[in-house]
Write a protein that holds these residues in place. Structure first.
Motif, PDB file in Angstrom:
ATOM      1  N   ASP A 199      -2.248  21.547  13.682  1.00  0.00           N
ATOM      2  CA  ASP A 199      -1.218  22.267  12.929  1.00  0.00           C
ATOM      3  C   ASP A 199       0.032  21.425  12.700  1.00  0.00           C
ATOM      4  OD1 ASP A 199      -2.819  24.492  12.743  1.00  0.00           O
ATOM      5  OD2 ASP A 199      -1.941  25.504  14.473  1.00  0.00           O
ATOM      6  N   HIS A 200       0.257  20.433  13.531  1.00  0.00           N
ATOM      7  CA  HIS A 200       1.427  19.553  13.352  1.00  0.00           C
ATOM      8  C   HIS A 200       1.294  18.695  12.103  1.00  0.00           C
ATOM      9  CE1 HIS A 200       4.497  16.538  14.140  1.00  0.00           C
ATOM     10  NE2 HIS A 200       3.571  15.600  14.130  1.00  0.00           N
ATOM     11  N   LEU A 201       0.067  18.369  11.734  1.00  0.00           N
ATOM     12  CA  LEU A 201      -0.172  17.493  10.589  1.00  0.00           C
ATOM     13  C   LEU A 201      -0.159  18.303   9.301  1.00  0.00           C
ATOM     14  CD1 LEU A 201      -3.043  15.360  12.147  1.00  0.00           C
ATOM     15  CD2 LEU A 201      -0.647  14.671  11.864  1.00  0.00           C
ATOM     16  N   ARG A 202       0.592  17.851   8.315  1.00  0.00           N
ATOM     17  CA  ARG A 202       0.739  18.585   7.056  1.00  0.00           C
ATOM     18  C   ARG A 202       0.007  17.919   5.891  1.00  0.00           C
ATOM     19  NH1 ARG A 202       5.236  22.035   7.180  1.00  0.00           N
ATOM     20  NH2 ARG A 202       5.384  22.920   9.275  1.00  0.00           N
ATOM     21  N   VAL A 203      -0.035  16.578   5.896  1.00  0.00           N
ATOM     22  CA  VAL A 203      -0.579  15.811   4.778  1.00  0.00           C
ATOM     23  C   VAL A 203      -1.318  14.600   5.328  1.00  0.00           C
ATOM     24  CG1 VAL A 203      -0.026  14.589   2.618  1.00  0.00           C
ATOM     25  CG2 VAL A 203       1.408  16.494   3.363  1.00  0.00           C
ATOM     26  N   GLY A 204      -2.359  14.155   4.619  1.00  0.00           N
ATOM     27  CA  GLY A 204      -3.048  12.931   4.984  1.00  0.00           C
ATOM     28  C   GLY A 204      -2.868  11.865   3.908  1.00  0.00           C
ATOM     29  N   ILE A 205      -2.859  10.621   4.329  1.00  0.00           N
ATOM     30  CA  ILE A 205      -2.851   9.473   3.413  1.00  0.00           C
ATOM     31  C   ILE A 205      -3.988   8.560   3.827  1.00  0.00           C
ATOM     32  CG2 ILE A 205      -1.602   7.416   2.639  1.00  0.00           C
ATOM     33  CD1 ILE A 205       1.006   8.896   3.180  1.00  0.00           C
ATOM     34  N   ILE A 206      -4.770   8.104   2.862  1.00  0.00           N
ATOM     35  CA  ILE A 206      -5.806   7.118   3.146  1.00  0.00           C
ATOM     36  C   ILE A 206      -5.474   5.845   2.388  1.00  0.00           C
ATOM     37  CG2 ILE A 206      -7.357   8.016   1.336  1.00  0.00           C
ATOM     38  CD1 ILE A 206      -9.688   7.207   3.241  1.00  0.00           C
ATOM     39  N   THR A 207      -5.535   4.721   3.083  1.00  0.00           N
ATOM     40  CA  THR A 207      -5.194   3.438   2.502  1.00  0.00           C
ATOM     41  C   THR A 207      -6.080   2.357   3.112  1.00  0.00           C
ATOM     42  OG1 THR A 207      -3.308   2.008   1.945  1.00  0.00           O
ATOM     43  CG2 THR A 207      -3.381   2.901   4.196  1.00  0.00           C
ATOM     44  N   GLY A 208      -5.865   1.126   2.699  1.00  0.00           N
ATOM     45  CA  GLY A 208      -6.670   0.025   3.205  1.00  0.00           C
ATOM     46  C   GLY A 208      -5.800  -1.077   3.774  1.00  0.00           C
ATOM     47  N   ALA A 209      -6.302  -1.774   4.776  1.00  0.00           N
ATOM     48  CA  ALA A 209      -5.559  -2.874   5.389  1.00  0.00           C
ATOM     49  C   ALA A 209      -5.706  -4.146   4.553  1.00  0.00           C
ATOM     50  CB  ALA A 209      -6.088  -3.122   6.809  1.00  0.00           C
ATOM     51  N   GLY A 210      -4.723  -5.026   4.685  1.00  0.00           N
ATOM     52  CA  GLY A 210      -4.842  -6.348   4.083  1.00  0.00           C
ATOM     53  C   GLY A 210      -4.664  -6.419   2.585  1.00  0.00           C
ATOM     54  N   GLY A 211      -4.050  -5.421   1.983  1.00  0.00           N
ATOM     55  CA  GLY A 211      -3.745  -5.498   0.561  1.00  0.00           C
ATOM     56  C   GLY A 211      -4.844  -5.054  -0.381  1.00  0.00           C
ATOM     57  N   THR A 212      -5.900  -4.455   0.136  1.00  0.00           N
ATOM     58  CA  THR A 212      -6.972  -3.903  -0.699  1.00  0.00           C
ATOM     59  C   THR A 212      -7.284  -2.494  -0.228  1.00  0.00           C
ATOM     60  OG1 THR A 212      -8.004  -6.026  -1.216  1.00  0.00           O
ATOM     61  CG2 THR A 212      -9.412  -4.091  -1.355  1.00  0.00           C
ATOM     62  N   PHE A 213      -7.488  -1.582  -1.186  1.00  0.00           N
ATOM     63  CA  PHE A 213      -7.841  -0.209  -0.820  1.00  0.00           C
ATOM     64  C   PHE A 213      -9.274  -0.176  -0.297  1.00  0.00           C
ATOM     65  CE2 PHE A 213      -9.433   4.082  -2.009  1.00  0.00           C
ATOM     66  CZ  PHE A 213      -8.606   4.821  -1.178  1.00  0.00           C
ATOM     67  N   CYS A 214     -10.243  -0.368  -1.175  1.00  0.00           N
ATOM     68  CA  CYS A 214     -11.656  -0.394  -0.778  1.00  0.00           C
ATOM     69  C   CYS A 214     -12.462  -0.981  -1.920  1.00  0.00           C
ATOM     70  CB  CYS A 214     -12.147   1.005  -0.432  1.00  0.00           C
ATOM     71  SG  CYS A 214     -13.917   1.115  -0.030  1.00  0.00           S
ATOM     72  N   SER A 215     -13.292  -1.969  -1.602  1.00  0.00           N
ATOM     73  CA  SER A 215     -14.086  -2.650  -2.630  1.00  0.00           C
ATOM     74  C   SER A 215     -15.444  -2.004  -2.855  1.00  0.00           C
ATOM     75  CB  SER A 215     -14.277  -4.122  -2.252  1.00  0.00           C
ATOM     76  OG  SER A 215     -14.932  -4.231  -0.994  1.00  0.00           O
ATOM     77  N   GLY A 216     -15.688  -0.869  -2.199  1.00  0.00           N
ATOM     78  CA  GLY A 216     -16.952  -0.162  -2.395  1.00  0.00           C
ATOM     79  C   GLY A 216     -17.861  -0.253  -1.188  1.00  0.00           C
ATOM     80  N   MET A 217     -19.109  -0.021  -1.410  1.00  0.00           N
ATOM     81  CA  MET A 217     -20.105  -0.067  -0.338  1.00  0.00           C
ATOM     82  C   MET A 217     -20.301  -1.484   0.170  1.00  0.00           C
ATOM     83  SD  MET A 217     -24.064   1.268  -0.520  1.00  0.00           S
ATOM     84  CE  MET A 217     -24.445   0.267  -1.971  1.00  0.00           C
ATOM     85  N   ASP A 218     -20.461  -1.636   1.469  1.00  0.00           N
ATOM     86  CA  ASP A 218     -20.766  -2.936   2.053  1.00  0.00           C
ATOM     87  C   ASP A 218     -22.197  -3.316   1.666  1.00  0.00           C
ATOM     88  OD1 ASP A 218     -19.764  -4.806   4.635  1.00  0.00           O
ATOM     89  OD2 ASP A 218     -21.918  -4.722   4.286  1.00  0.00           O
ATOM     90  N   LEU A 219     -22.347  -4.271   0.744  1.00  0.00           N
ATOM     91  CA  LEU A 219     -23.661  -4.602   0.212  1.00  0.00           C
ATOM     92  C   LEU A 219     -24.556  -5.272   1.259  1.00  0.00           C
ATOM     93  CD1 LEU A 219     -22.779  -5.794  -3.394  1.00  0.00           C
ATOM     94  CD2 LEU A 219     -23.668  -3.568  -2.647  1.00  0.00           C
ATOM     95  N   LYS A 220     -23.953  -5.974   2.215  1.00  0.00           N
ATOM     96  CA  LYS A 220     -24.767  -6.554   3.287  1.00  0.00           C
ATOM     97  C   LYS A 220     -25.393  -5.448   4.129  1.00  0.00           C
ATOM     98  CE  LYS A 220     -22.092 -10.836   3.600  1.00  0.00           C
ATOM     99  NZ  LYS A 220     -21.228 -11.690   4.451  1.00  0.00           N
ATOM    100  N   GLY A 221     -24.613  -4.421   4.397  1.00  0.00           N
ATOM    101  CA  GLY A 221     -25.153  -3.289   5.127  1.00  0.00           C
ATOM    102  C   GLY A 221     -26.222  -2.570   4.325  1.00  0.00           C
ATOM    103  N   PHE A 222     -25.997  -2.460   2.998  1.00  0.00           N
ATOM    104  CA  PHE A 222     -26.981  -1.826   2.124  1.00  0.00           C
ATOM    105  C   PHE A 222     -28.323  -2.549   2.193  1.00  0.00           C
ATOM    106  CE2 PHE A 222     -28.936  -1.863  -2.176  1.00  0.00           C
ATOM    107  CZ  PHE A 222     -29.278  -0.521  -2.266  1.00  0.00           C
TER     108      PHE A 222
END
Length: 262
Positions: A46-69
């Motif tokens: 209940d203390h949390l009102r809003v969420g933010i999602i971001t990425g470390a190192g200056g990039t948000f997300c480049s997509g699926m990890d193709l090596k893992g795929f």
């Protein structure tokens, strides 16, 4: 929580950081599970009102990890979708803070959020077709709901990128900032957090769900949800605070027939 996803509580705002900077924050199974766990925390605390999602190192997300795929890994969570988010968003507002690239699954993660703040140098795209794949985590379904269908078609079929200015022009992002996107996202989150939590939650619910309501049932369905707002202690507190020229003190309590938190 695993080290591929970091969280911090910034005065009631849960900042969720994808922490794979060496891999441009490409999504793995572990990262998806970390995001899902963080979103569960966002809704349950209940203390949390809003969420933010971001990425470390200056990039948000480049997509699926193709090596893992190639190893047979799928970066999804059952019932939650790609990145632990694309099939089921939290009840509370979620802001994407985008620096660098939001590509493929990264863009699909972004458009599953309620609001987007982007750095002026950010780039966006769903280039799956260039790899013989398809944007099946929302790029082909959710993106045409958020931008004109012909633009969504162009992005899907060419795989080309667009910049932050173009993304703003077509309504894909809310705000473009010159500095780190997280700073702009925290400013937006602060404005949301200052408002009544029940009003915010129900407003989000109606905006999201009304898209699938039959046209002749929309007003009736909205009427079923609004008593949570208008019969809340916060509704009275908001009016009292306005009359007394002070900041409201929200409780998140409902004072209808069934008293207690909603």
């Amino acid at each position: 929580m695993n080290d591929e996803v970091l969280t911090r509580d910034d005065d009631g705002v849960l900042v969720i950081t994808i922490n794979r900077p060496d891999a441009k924050n490409a999504m793995t199974k572990a990262a998806a599970e970390g995001i899902a766990a963080a979103l569960d925390r966002l809704d349950s605390d209940d203390h949390l009102r809003v969420g933010i999602i971001t990425g470390a190192g200056g990039t948000f997300c480049s997509g699926m990890d193709l090596k893992g795929f190639l190893r047979g890994e799928t970066p999804t969570v059952e019932g939650r979708g790609f990145g632990g988010l694309t099939l089921s968003s939290p009840k509370k507002p979620l802001i994407a803070a985008v620096d660098g690239y939001a590509l493929a699954g990264g863009l699909e993660l972004m458009i599953a959020c309620d609001l987007v703040v982007a750095n002026a140098d950010a780039k966006f795209g769903i280039p799956e077709a260039k790899r013989g794949l398809a944007a099946g985590a929302g790029g082909l379904i959710r993106l045409p709901e958020q931008v004109p269908s012909r633009i969504a078609m162009e992005l899907a079929l060419t795989g080309d990128f667009i910049d932050a200015r173009r993304a703003y022009e077509i309504g894909l992002v809310n705000r473009v900032v010159d500095g780190p996107a997280i700073d702009g996202a925290l400013t937006m989150a602060s404005a949301i957090s200052a408002n009544g939590p029940i009003a915010v939650r129900v407003s989000k619910q109606i905006i999201v769900e009304a898209r699938s309501w039959p046209a002749d049932e929309r007003w009736a369905r909205q009427a079923q949800l609004l008593p949570q707002v208008f019969e809340s202690a916060d509704a009275r507190e908001g009016a009292a605070a306005f009359a007394e020229k002070r900041s409201p003190r929200w409780t998140g309590l409902w004072i209808g027939v069934e008293k207690g938190p909603r």
